[in-house]
Design a protein around this motif. Structure first.
Motif, PDB file in Angstrom:
ATOM      1  N   ASN A 203       0.941  -1.113  -0.010  1.00  0.00           N
ATOM      2  CA  ASN A 203       0.107  -0.077   0.055  1.00  0.00           C
ATOM      3  C   ASN A 203       0.827   1.261  -0.116  1.00  0.00           C
ATOM      4  O   ASN A 203       0.613   2.459  -0.582  1.00  0.00           O
ATOM      5  CB  ASN A 203      -1.006   0.018   1.262  1.00  0.00           C
ATOM      6  N   ALA A 204       1.873   1.128   0.744  1.00  0.00           N
ATOM      7  CA  ALA A 204       2.727   2.520   0.763  1.00  0.00           C
ATOM      8  C   ALA A 204       3.598   2.492  -0.499  1.00  0.00           C
ATOM      9  O   ALA A 204       3.894   3.732  -1.059  1.00  0.00           O
ATOM     10  CB  ALA A 204       3.960   2.056   1.854  1.00  0.00           C
ATOM     11  N   ILE A 205       4.022   1.344  -1.198  1.00  0.00           N
ATOM     12  CA  ILE A 205       4.477   1.346  -2.516  1.00  0.00           C
ATOM     13  C   ILE A 205       3.560   2.185  -3.357  1.00  0.00           C
ATOM     14  O   ILE A 205       3.935   3.094  -4.292  1.00  0.00           O
ATOM     15  CB  ILE A 205       4.942   0.090  -3.216  1.00  0.00           C
ATOM     16  N   ILE A 206       2.319   1.748  -3.612  1.00  0.00           N
ATOM     17  CA  ILE A 206       1.389   2.460  -4.628  1.00  0.00           C
ATOM     18  C   ILE A 206       1.103   3.962  -4.179  1.00  0.00           C
ATOM     19  O   ILE A 206       1.264   4.657  -5.032  1.00  0.00           O
ATOM     20  CB  ILE A 206       0.084   1.590  -4.413  1.00  0.00           C
ATOM     21  N   HIS A 207       1.042   4.318  -2.859  1.00  0.00           N
ATOM     22  CA  HIS A 207       0.813   5.640  -2.454  1.00  0.00           C
ATOM     23  C   HIS A 207       1.853   6.599  -2.820  1.00  0.00           C
ATOM     24  O   HIS A 207       1.713   7.650  -3.316  1.00  0.00           O
ATOM     25  CB  HIS A 207       0.584   5.528  -0.999  1.00  0.00           C
ATOM     26  N   GLU A 208       3.235   6.089  -2.399  1.00  0.00           N
ATOM     27  CA  GLU A 208       4.295   6.819  -2.784  1.00  0.00           C
ATOM     28  C   GLU A 208       4.724   6.850  -4.371  1.00  0.00           C
ATOM     29  O   GLU A 208       5.105   8.047  -4.903  1.00  0.00           O
ATOM     30  CB  GLU A 208       5.559   6.203  -2.022  1.00  0.00           C
ATOM     31  N   VAL A 209       4.609   5.805  -5.165  1.00  0.00           N
ATOM     32  CA  VAL A 209       4.796   5.986  -6.498  1.00  0.00           C
ATOM     33  C   VAL A 209       3.760   6.832  -7.140  1.00  0.00           C
ATOM     34  O   VAL A 209       4.084   7.701  -7.994  1.00  0.00           O
ATOM     35  CB  VAL A 209       4.418   4.628  -7.144  1.00  0.00           C
ATOM     36  N   ALA A 210       2.521   7.029  -6.711  1.00  0.00           N
ATOM     37  CA  ALA A 210       1.563   8.019  -7.081  1.00  0.00           C
ATOM     38  C   ALA A 210       1.867   9.276  -6.749  1.00  0.00           C
ATOM     39  O   ALA A 210       1.655  10.416  -7.863  1.00  0.00           O
ATOM     40  CB  ALA A 210       0.004   7.555  -6.363  1.00  0.00           C
ATOM     41  N   ASP A 211       2.772   9.618  -5.709  1.00  0.00           N
ATOM     42  CA  ASP A 211       3.124  11.014  -5.460  1.00  0.00           C
ATOM     43  C   ASP A 211       4.165  11.063  -6.287  1.00  0.00           C
ATOM     44  O   ASP A 211       4.187  12.328  -6.939  1.00  0.00           O
ATOM     45  CB  ASP A 211       3.724  10.913  -3.822  1.00  0.00           C
ATOM     46  N   LEU A 212       5.104  10.155  -6.419  1.00  0.00           N
ATOM     47  CA  LEU A 212       6.226  10.807  -7.400  1.00  0.00           C
ATOM     48  C   LEU A 212       5.664  10.911  -8.918  1.00  0.00           C
ATOM     49  O   LEU A 212       5.960  11.772  -9.484  1.00  0.00           O
ATOM     50  CB  LEU A 212       7.090   9.332  -7.452  1.00  0.00           C
ATOM     51  N   TRP A 213       4.643   9.944  -9.365  1.00  0.00           N
ATOM     52  CA  TRP A 213       4.157  10.389 -10.823  1.00  0.00           C
ATOM     53  C   TRP A 213       3.488  11.656 -10.944  1.00  0.00           C
ATOM     54  O   TRP A 213       3.972  12.385 -11.915  1.00  0.00           O
ATOM     55  CB  TRP A 213       3.236   9.201 -11.078  1.00  0.00           C
ATOM     56  N   PHE A 214       2.785  11.985  -9.853  1.00  0.00           N
ATOM     57  CA  PHE A 214       2.172  13.205  -9.783  1.00  0.00           C
ATOM     58  C   PHE A 214       3.134  14.577  -9.946  1.00  0.00           C
ATOM     59  O   PHE A 214       3.104  15.318 -10.876  1.00  0.00           O
ATOM     60  CB  PHE A 214       1.381  13.341  -8.540  1.00  0.00           C
ATOM     61  N   HIS A 215       4.249  14.307  -9.032  1.00  0.00           N
ATOM     62  CA  HIS A 215       5.299  15.526  -9.181  1.00  0.00           C
ATOM     63  C   HIS A 215       6.127  15.492 -10.223  1.00  0.00           C
ATOM     64  O   HIS A 215       6.391  16.503 -10.853  1.00  0.00           O
ATOM     65  CB  HIS A 215       6.033  15.525  -7.889  1.00  0.00           C
ATOM     66  N   THR A 216       6.425  14.350 -11.095  1.00  0.00           N
ATOM     67  CA  THR A 216       6.868  14.280 -12.293  1.00  0.00           C
ATOM     68  C   THR A 216       6.104  14.648 -13.187  1.00  0.00           C
ATOM     69  O   THR A 216       6.700  15.393 -14.246  1.00  0.00           O
ATOM     70  CB  THR A 216       7.101  12.712 -12.452  1.00  0.00           C
TER      71      THR A 216
END
Length: 239
Positions: A203-216
């Motif tokens: 769950n943390a991986i999904i959440h953090e990757v979503a954050d990374l994608w958004f900022h990218t």
């Protein structure tokens, strides 16, 4: 009248092409201009989706065959001379490879050319679009949607924020600090992904990757690079 009789009445130019203006059936917004030859028109009539002829690649191409941004044909109109076509469509996703809804997002203003907001009404606001509504079940639960659509939708919001500043917008804040805050946030989010991976917390991986994608995506928007440009690079590597 059969299909061959219809095609025989179309006045293709000396290169065997006819210009086709594509328009959103619901909003009447002009989306793009492309060219059609006899074969691509046959495909369009058969499939009910726009198929064009690429003058640079010298081949047929279905709109959205790689991006998923298909155009469902609702009506095809001809001008008085049968040498120009107007296609009314239901646009899925965006029409332009830059991430804009329409290819016509630049306006000549005096001695300069400026980007303008050409998104359809409601797409960049909080109310759900027809596409968003269609991705919900009867109880309002989200249903899986085409993967690329949310990427393009977020990118459209980013493009809108570049043109229409909002003081309370986090995206505007990132864009205003694209040389300092934005790289720092991307670094922080990447570090969070690494930590989540080490912890093997799904769950943390999904959440953090979503954050990374958004900022990218915000970073891409600040540099006028569309998601489609990245998709093309990935496709080149895949080949």
């Amino acid at each position: 009248m059969d299909k061959s009789e219809i095609l025989n009445q179309i006045k293709f130019n000396k290169d065997g092409l006819i210009p086709a203006i594509v328009q959103d059936e619901k909003t009447n917004q002009v989306l793009m201009l492309a060219y059609i030859n006899r074969e691509s028109l046959e495909k369009t009539l058969e499939e009910g989706k726009t198929c064009f002829y690429s003058r640079s690649r010298r081949e047929l191409w279905f709109k959205g065959s790689t991006s998923g941004n298909t155009q469902l044909v609702k009506k095809i109109l001809l001008d008085c001379d049968n040498d120009t076509m107007l296609i009314l469509v239901e646009q899925k996703g965006v029409a332009c490879h830059t991430g804009h809804y329409s290819c016509f997002f630049k306006e000549i203003k005096g001695d300069k050319i400026e980007e303008i907001n050409v998104e359809p009404p409601g797409l960049l606001r909080n109310q759900p679009t027809e596409r968003a509504k269609s991705s919900q079940g009867e109880n309002g639960d989200e249903q899986p949607e085409t993967d690329h659509e949310i990427i393009h939708e977020i990118y459209q919001v980013i493009q809108d924020r570049k043109l229409n500043y909002k003081s309370d917008s986090y995206i505007c804040k990132l864009l205003a600090n694209s040389e300092d805050m934005l790289p720092k946030k991307i670094g922080e989010e990447a570090a969070e992904v690494i930590i989540a991976l080490k912890d093997k917390d799904k769950n943390a991986i999904i959440h953090e990757v979503a954050d990374l994608w958004f900022h990218t995506l915000v970073a891409l928007g600040s540099c006028n690079i569309s998601p489609q440009d990245v998709f093309k690079e990935l496709k080149k590597r895949r080949k």
